[in-house]
Design a protein around this motif. Structure first.
Motif, PDB file in Angstrom:
ATOM      1  N   ALA A 165       1.832  16.842 -13.642  1.00 55.24           N
ATOM      2  CA  ALA A 165       1.925  18.299 -13.491  1.00 55.24           C
ATOM      3  C   ALA A 165       3.133  18.837 -14.260  1.00 55.24           C
ATOM      4  N   ALA A 166       4.251  18.126 -14.186  1.00 56.40           N
ATOM      5  CA  ALA A 166       5.441  18.543 -14.934  1.00 56.40           C
ATOM      6  C   ALA A 166       5.185  18.462 -16.432  1.00 56.40           C
ATOM      7  N   LEU A 167       4.440  17.450 -16.867  1.00 53.44           N
ATOM      8  CA  LEU A 167       4.113  17.303 -18.282  1.00 53.44           C
ATOM      9  C   LEU A 167       3.285  18.481 -18.775  1.00 53.44           C
ATOM     10  N   VAL A 168       2.312  18.896 -17.996  1.00 56.17           N
ATOM     11  CA  VAL A 168       1.479  20.044 -18.374  1.00 56.17           C
ATOM     12  C   VAL A 168       2.344  21.293 -18.505  1.00 56.17           C
ATOM     13  N   GLU A 169       3.247  21.485 -17.549  1.00 56.59           N
ATOM     14  CA  GLU A 169       4.122  22.658 -17.573  1.00 56.59           C
ATOM     15  C   GLU A 169       5.041  22.634 -18.801  1.00 56.59           C
ATOM     16  N   VAL A 170       5.644  21.494 -19.060  1.00 57.71           N
ATOM     17  CA  VAL A 170       6.567  21.386 -20.191  1.00 57.71           C
ATOM     18  C   VAL A 170       5.817  21.503 -21.512  1.00 57.71           C
ATOM     19  N   THR A 171       4.604  20.985 -21.577  1.00 55.75           N
ATOM     20  CA  THR A 171       3.812  21.100 -22.800  1.00 55.75           C
ATOM     21  C   THR A 171       3.487  22.555 -23.101  1.00 55.75           C
ATOM     22  N   GLY A 172       3.120  23.312 -22.079  1.00 58.67           N
ATOM     23  CA  GLY A 172       2.864  24.739 -22.269  1.00 58.67           C
ATOM     24  C   GLY A 172       4.110  25.481 -22.712  1.00 58.67           C
ATOM     25  N   GLU A 173       5.229  25.138 -22.107  1.00 58.84           N
ATOM     26  CA  GLU A 173       6.495  25.767 -22.497  1.00 58.84           C
ATOM     27  C   GLU A 173       6.851  25.421 -23.944  1.00 58.84           C
ATOM     28  N   ARG A 174       6.593  24.174 -24.329  1.00 60.29           N
ATOM     29  CA  ARG A 174       6.889  23.760 -25.701  1.00 60.29           C
ATOM     30  C   ARG A 174       6.016  24.520 -26.694  1.00 60.29           C
ATOM     31  N   ARG A 175       4.740  24.686 -26.376  1.00 60.90           N
ATOM     32  CA  ARG A 175       3.847  25.429 -27.267  1.00 60.90           C
ATOM     33  C   ARG A 175       4.324  26.867 -27.439  1.00 60.90           C
ATOM     34  N   THR A 176       4.759  27.465 -26.337  1.00 55.39           N
ATOM     35  CA  THR A 176       5.273  28.835 -26.416  1.00 55.39           C
ATOM     36  C   THR A 176       6.498  28.899 -27.315  1.00 55.39           C
ATOM     37  N   LEU A 177       7.420  27.948 -27.141  1.00 51.35           N
ATOM     38  CA  LEU A 177       8.624  27.939 -27.971  1.00 51.35           C
ATOM     39  C   LEU A 177       8.300  27.664 -29.433  1.00 51.35           C
ATOM     40  N   ILE A 224       0.826  -1.203   0.000  1.00 51.51           N
ATOM     41  CA  ILE A 224       0.000   0.000   0.000  1.00 51.51           C
ATOM     42  C   ILE A 224       0.864   1.259   0.000  1.00 51.51           C
ATOM     43  N   ASN A 225       1.937   1.275   0.772  1.00 51.82           N
ATOM     44  CA  ASN A 225       2.815   2.451   0.792  1.00 51.82           C
ATOM     45  C   ASN A 225       3.487   2.668  -0.562  1.00 51.82           C
ATOM     46  N   ALA A 226       3.900   1.605  -1.222  1.00 53.01           N
ATOM     47  CA  ALA A 226       4.507   1.733  -2.555  1.00 53.01           C
ATOM     48  C   ALA A 226       3.477   2.265  -3.545  1.00 53.01           C
ATOM     49  N   TYR A 227       2.254   1.803  -3.443  1.00 56.87           N
ATOM     50  CA  TYR A 227       1.184   2.283  -4.313  1.00 56.87           C
ATOM     51  C   TYR A 227       0.955   3.782  -4.111  1.00 56.87           C
ATOM     52  N   THR A 228       0.946   4.218  -2.855  1.00 61.20           N
ATOM     53  CA  THR A 228       0.748   5.629  -2.550  1.00 61.20           C
ATOM     54  C   THR A 228       1.892   6.467  -3.110  1.00 61.20           C
ATOM     55  N   ARG A 229       3.130   5.999  -2.930  1.00 60.76           N
ATOM     56  CA  ARG A 229       4.282   6.728  -3.475  1.00 60.76           C
ATOM     57  C   ARG A 229       4.200   6.824  -4.986  1.00 60.76           C
ATOM     58  N   LEU A 230       3.830   5.740  -5.647  1.00 58.30           N
ATOM     59  CA  LEU A 230       3.721   5.754  -7.101  1.00 58.30           C
ATOM     60  C   LEU A 230       2.606   6.684  -7.573  1.00 58.30           C
ATOM     61  N   THR A 231       1.501   6.711  -6.861  1.00 55.96           N
ATOM     62  CA  THR A 231       0.397   7.598  -7.211  1.00 55.96           C
ATOM     63  C   THR A 231       0.827   9.058  -7.115  1.00 55.96           C
ATOM     64  N   LEU A 232       1.543   9.411  -6.050  1.00 56.51           N
ATOM     65  CA  LEU A 232       2.030  10.780  -5.906  1.00 56.51           C
ATOM     66  C   LEU A 232       3.049  11.118  -6.990  1.00 56.51           C
ATOM     67  N   GLN A 233       3.900  10.158  -7.319  1.00 55.16           N
ATOM     68  CA  GLN A 233       4.892  10.384  -8.368  1.00 55.16           C
ATOM     69  C   GLN A 233       4.206  10.594  -9.720  1.00 55.16           C
ATOM     70  N   ASP A 291       2.828  14.139  -9.765  1.00 54.54           N
ATOM     71  CA  ASP A 291       3.899  15.115  -9.978  1.00 54.54           C
ATOM     72  C   ASP A 291       4.365  15.113 -11.426  1.00 54.54           C
ATOM     73  N   THR A 292       4.467  13.924 -12.009  1.00 52.99           N
ATOM     74  CA  THR A 292       4.917  13.812 -13.390  1.00 52.99           C
ATOM     75  C   THR A 292       3.891  14.405 -14.349  1.00 52.99           C
TER      76      THR A 292
END
Length: 103
Positions: free
Chosen positions: A53-65, A38-47, A50-51
């Motif tokens: 959220a980072a994808l959304v940020e990088v996608t927006g940056e890519r569109r701008t570029l 269960i703890n590994a599942y929770t860590r993976l879900t949070l990861q 986070d990933t």
């Protein structure tokens, strides 16, 4: 001798419950803390969150570029963008500079 026999009989009767509790404890521990617990599942879900959220940020940056690169292409060359990039490359653009273009 009968006291020893009584102790042996009661201890043998207690062995099976002790083994069962030990097995339950072992499996409960690994269900929580194990590699697929269960703890590994929770860590993976949070990861994953986070990933994403980072994808959304990088996608927006890519569109701008991509938009900015599109403005520098020969078929759609934007004079403002060309001037800005030229000043930046030549080192003439300083932080806080404002470019006002008259037409």
């Amino acid at each position: 001798m009968s006291a020893v026999r009584e102790i042996r009989r009661h201890s043998l009767a207690a062995v099976i419950p002790v083994i069962c509790f030990a097995a339950i404890g072992y499996f409960a521990y690994h269900a929580m803390e194990g590699e697929h617990g269960i703890n590994a599942y929770t860590r993976l879900t949070l990861q994953i969150q986070d990933t994403k959220a980072a994808l959304v940020e990088v996608t927006g940056e890519r569109r701008t570029l991509e938009r900015r690169v599109g403005l520098l292409r020969a078929d759609g060359l934007d004079a403002d963008m060309l001037e800005e990039q030229g000043k930046r490359v030549l080192g003439l653009l300083r932080p806080g500079d404002r470019v006002i273009l008259g037409r």
